[in-house]
Design a protein around this motif. Structure first.
Motif, PDB file in Angstrom:
ATOM      1  N   ARG A  85       0.840  -1.201   0.000  1.00  0.00           N
ATOM      2  CA  ARG A  85       0.000   0.000   0.000  1.00  0.00           C
ATOM      3  C   ARG A  85       0.874   1.249   0.000  1.00  0.00           C
ATOM      4  NH1 ARG A  85      -3.766  -1.139   5.176  1.00  0.00           N
ATOM      5  NH2 ARG A  85      -1.731  -0.760   6.124  1.00  0.00           N
ATOM      6  N   ILE A  86       0.570   2.186  -0.891  1.00  0.00           N
ATOM      7  CA  ILE A  86       1.321   3.437  -0.938  1.00  0.00           C
ATOM      8  C   ILE A  86       0.375   4.597  -1.214  1.00  0.00           C
ATOM      9  CG2 ILE A  86       3.487   2.367  -1.691  1.00  0.00           C
ATOM     10  CD1 ILE A  86       2.864   3.312  -4.515  1.00  0.00           C
ATOM     11  N   GLY A  87       0.891   5.811  -0.986  1.00  0.00           N
ATOM     12  CA  GLY A  87       0.129   7.021  -1.255  1.00  0.00           C
ATOM     13  C   GLY A  87       0.468   7.603  -2.611  1.00  0.00           C
ATOM     14  N   GLY A  88       0.017   8.836  -2.834  1.00  0.00           N
ATOM     15  CA  GLY A  88       0.210   9.492  -4.115  1.00  0.00           C
ATOM     16  C   GLY A  88       1.316  10.528  -4.073  1.00  0.00           C
ATOM     17  N   GLY A  89       2.119  10.574  -5.131  1.00  0.00           N
ATOM     18  CA  GLY A  89       3.218  11.529  -5.186  1.00  0.00           C
ATOM     19  C   GLY A  89       4.474  10.983  -4.537  1.00  0.00           C
ATOM     20  N   SER A  90       5.511  11.799  -4.536  1.00  0.00           N
ATOM     21  CA  SER A  90       6.790  11.366  -3.966  1.00  0.00           C
ATOM     22  C   SER A  90       6.680  11.219  -2.453  1.00  0.00           C
ATOM     23  CB  SER A  90       7.884  12.376  -4.317  1.00  0.00           C
ATOM     24  OG  SER A  90       7.543  13.667  -3.823  1.00  0.00           O
ATOM     25  N   HIS A  91       7.402  10.210  -1.919  1.00  0.00           N
ATOM     26  CA  HIS A  91       7.352   9.921  -0.487  1.00  0.00           C
ATOM     27  C   HIS A  91       8.610  10.436   0.197  1.00  0.00           C
ATOM     28  CE1 HIS A  91       7.624   7.031   3.068  1.00  0.00           C
ATOM     29  NE2 HIS A  91       6.537   7.757   3.286  1.00  0.00           N
ATOM     30  N   ASP A  92       8.442  11.157   1.277  1.00  0.00           N
ATOM     31  CA  ASP A  92       9.549  11.623   2.111  1.00  0.00           C
ATOM     32  C   ASP A  92       9.623  10.695   3.321  1.00  0.00           C
ATOM     33  OD1 ASP A  92      11.156  12.912   4.049  1.00  0.00           O
ATOM     34  OD2 ASP A  92      10.711  14.876   3.207  1.00  0.00           O
ATOM     35  N   ALA A  93      10.614   9.804   3.315  1.00  0.00           N
ATOM     36  CA  ALA A  93      10.709   8.816   4.384  1.00  0.00           C
ATOM     37  C   ALA A  93      10.965   9.460   5.740  1.00  0.00           C
ATOM     38  CB  ALA A  93      11.815   7.808   4.060  1.00  0.00           C
ATOM     39  N   GLY A  94      11.674  10.596   5.744  1.00  0.00           N
ATOM     40  CA  GLY A  94      11.988  11.257   7.007  1.00  0.00           C
ATOM     41  C   GLY A  94      10.763  11.767   7.730  1.00  0.00           C
ATOM     42  N   THR A  95       9.802  12.288   6.982  1.00  0.00           N
ATOM     43  CA  THR A  95       8.581  12.837   7.586  1.00  0.00           C
ATOM     44  C   THR A  95       7.380  11.914   7.390  1.00  0.00           C
ATOM     45  OG1 THR A  95       8.034  14.031   5.548  1.00  0.00           O
ATOM     46  CG2 THR A  95       9.385  15.184   7.178  1.00  0.00           C
TER      47      THR A  95
END
Length: 536
Positions: A85-95
């Motif tokens: 499962r993932i969201g939309g757009g680029s993912h910022d792992a830090g936040t």
């Protein structure tokens, strides 16, 4: 000078033939049909979140029940066949944030419709609970007060923080600043939810009604304030009072409004909204068996050429509105789409992402297939049931890949099939939702389900498209490859178009079409005095 894009060749009467042959896997006549709807993958996409306090956003019993139902946007297929499962757009792992977000109102609203329909169809307590939680999550996304009251924020981050200005930018921005697809889909979900909960949970139903009336108020001030005004689109008058200029978006609002009005408890404003939006959708019907768009209801009021299968629930919405309002005229428009346009669509390749008017985008997705299935079944006729079954056979192998795109054992619906048969094996929320809406409809219509599961396309005699740049050209006729095939309101097929100066010709070999209806596709330029003669 005139631009010749393509020529369509069809039979002289405008009729076409599709022959569906039963597969060898036809079950015995006395076998009990298995239920097609399987909610397991949709359940997997679901989640809960306890959002932080945010101004103008609250929901039913938030203090007592802080966890809200949400839905992950995408599901990427992994090498071992599982899904992530993932969201939309680029993912910022830090936040742990996404450029768009993890959850969105469009999918939460439509998933609520799936669970509502399953609950009402089967009585399943789990579906009732999923619907309840998703509706609480959806109404938290709705702005409850202030100048944008009734509108909806599209995106939410994994921790429940709302993200009204996503990257990449979407219109409207902020997403709750004007009417939108997600407002229309919120109306759809709340409109179906209110009568479902009215007796089951009166307190929750009253809350849903209040939020639905808030959403209708947004439609009334942001869309229907234009009622009676028309656009002039290439010489055709089109209604200026559709949600985001779309009969498609408006249709999804009408599905909810028709359910609400049918309950007998709708406000006069809601009934007026249903009447006016339905009127606008009906005005997008055009053509006949020999003229584009062949009796179909066009989805976008700013183009005479653009039709797409996704969100094409206009006939279904008009049929529902006809019942709720007692307006037979709306049902007539819906039937013209289903029984003039759809036979042409099916025999010329099926529910594509883009008919503009040629097959500019032959990708097919569950959203488009489901929209046609719902509309055909809404006709309430035996012919509609049969055509719906043929259309839904896409899920079971009658598609360009010749393989199933839905698995009843897992509830997975793939994200689409390209025109060349390449399958996108991801299974995100939208495809899962609309695949399941189709399965619920098939489970409720056993004859359509039988056809869908056993039919295959043996032969199709329909439309041939000839690209202008492939014609024999004389007299200075020149193929042109534009930087973009998108014109702003339509799309060139093939590689572009052919420019024809005075005295030039483009000659097509139609092959074996002894009684063909040739329909040229041209780009008419403003102010041009060009005249083109067609002869065979």
């Amino acid at each position: 000078m005139q631009r010749i894009l393509a020529a369509l060749a069809a039979t002289a009467t405008g009729a076409a033939l599709l022959v569906a042959a039963p597969r060898a896997t036809t079950p015995p006549a006395d076998a009990a049909p298995a239920r097609l709807t399987n909610l397991a993958h949709l359940d997997f996409l679901g989640d809960t979140v306890a959002p932080p306090q945010q101004a103008r956003h609250t929901t039913y019993r938030l203090a007592a029940e802080p966890d809200l139902g949400v839905l992950w946007t995408y599901a990427d297929r992994q090498a071992d066949g599982s899904y992530k499962r993932i969201g939309g757009g680029s993912h910022d792992a830090g936040t742990d944030t996404y450029g768009q977000g993890a959850f969105n109102a469009d999918d939460v609203a439509r998933a609520a419709v799936v669970y509502l329909r399953d609950w009402r169809q089967t009585g399943a307590a789990a579906s009732r609970e999923h619907a309840y939680e998703l509706l609480r999550g959806l109404t938290f996304l709705q702005t409850a007060s202030g100048p944008n009251a009734g509108n909806v924020v599209l995106w939410m981050q994994p921790d429940g923080t709302l993200h009204p200005s996503a990257e990449p930018r979407e219109e409207p921005d902020p997403s709750d600043s004007d009417a939108s697809y997600w407002l229309a889909r919120t109306v759809w979900a709340l409109g179906e939810a209110y009568p479902a909960f009215r007796r089951d949970d009166p307190a929750f139903a009253r809350f849903l009604k209040d939020r639905l009336d808030l959403a209708v108020g947004a439609l009334d001030r942001e869309v229907l304030d234009e009622y009676g005004r028309f656009e002039n689109v290439d010489g055709r008058r089109t209604p200026a009072w559709l949600v985001v200029d779309g009969a498609d978006a408006s249709a999804e609002a009408v599905l909810g409004l028709a359910s609400y009005v049918g309950s007998g408890d709708a406000t006069p404003t809601a009934r007026r909204a249903l009447t006016q939006l339905s009127d606008g959708i009906a005005r997008m019907s055009a053509g006949d068996a020999r003229r584009w768009p062949f009796g179909g209801v066009l989805p976008w009021a700013l183009s005479r050429s653009d039709w797409h299968a996704w969100a094409s629930q206009m006939p279904a919405a008009l049929a529902r509105a006809a019942d709720a309002l007692g307006e037979h005229r709306l049902a007539t428009v819906a039937a013209k789409d289903s029984f003039t346009f759809d036979p042409w669509l099916l025999t010329s390749g099926g529910p594509d992402n883009g008919r503009l008017p040629t097959r500019a985008d032959g990708t097919q997705i569950a959203y488009g297939v489901d929209s046609r299935v719902q509309s055909l079944l809404a006709s309430g006729t035996a012919a509609g049931t049969r055509l719906a079954g043929l259309t839904a056979a896409w899920y079971f192998g009658a598609n360009a890949s010749h393989a199933p795109t839905y698995d009843p054992a897992t509830g997975v619906a793939f994200d689409g099939v390209q025109a060349d048969g390449t399958v996108n094996h991801n299974a995100g929320a939208e495809s899962t939702i609309h695949g399941l809406l189709s399965m619920l409809a098939l489970d409720a219509h056993p004859e359509a389900a039988r056809i869908a599961r056993t039919a295959d396309v043996r032969d199709a005699v329909g439309v041939s498209t000839l690209q202008a740049e492939d014609a024999a050209l004389t007299g200075g006729a020149t193929p042109v490859r534009p930087a973009s095939t998108w014109t702003g309101e339509s799309q060139y097929g093939g590689s572009g178009y052919v420019s024809l100066p005075d005295g030039s010709t483009a000659t097509f070999d139609l092959g074996e079409h002894p009684a063909a209806l040739a329909m040229p596709v041209v780009d008419l330029q403003p102010g041009s005095t060009a005249a083109t003669r067609f002869a065979a």
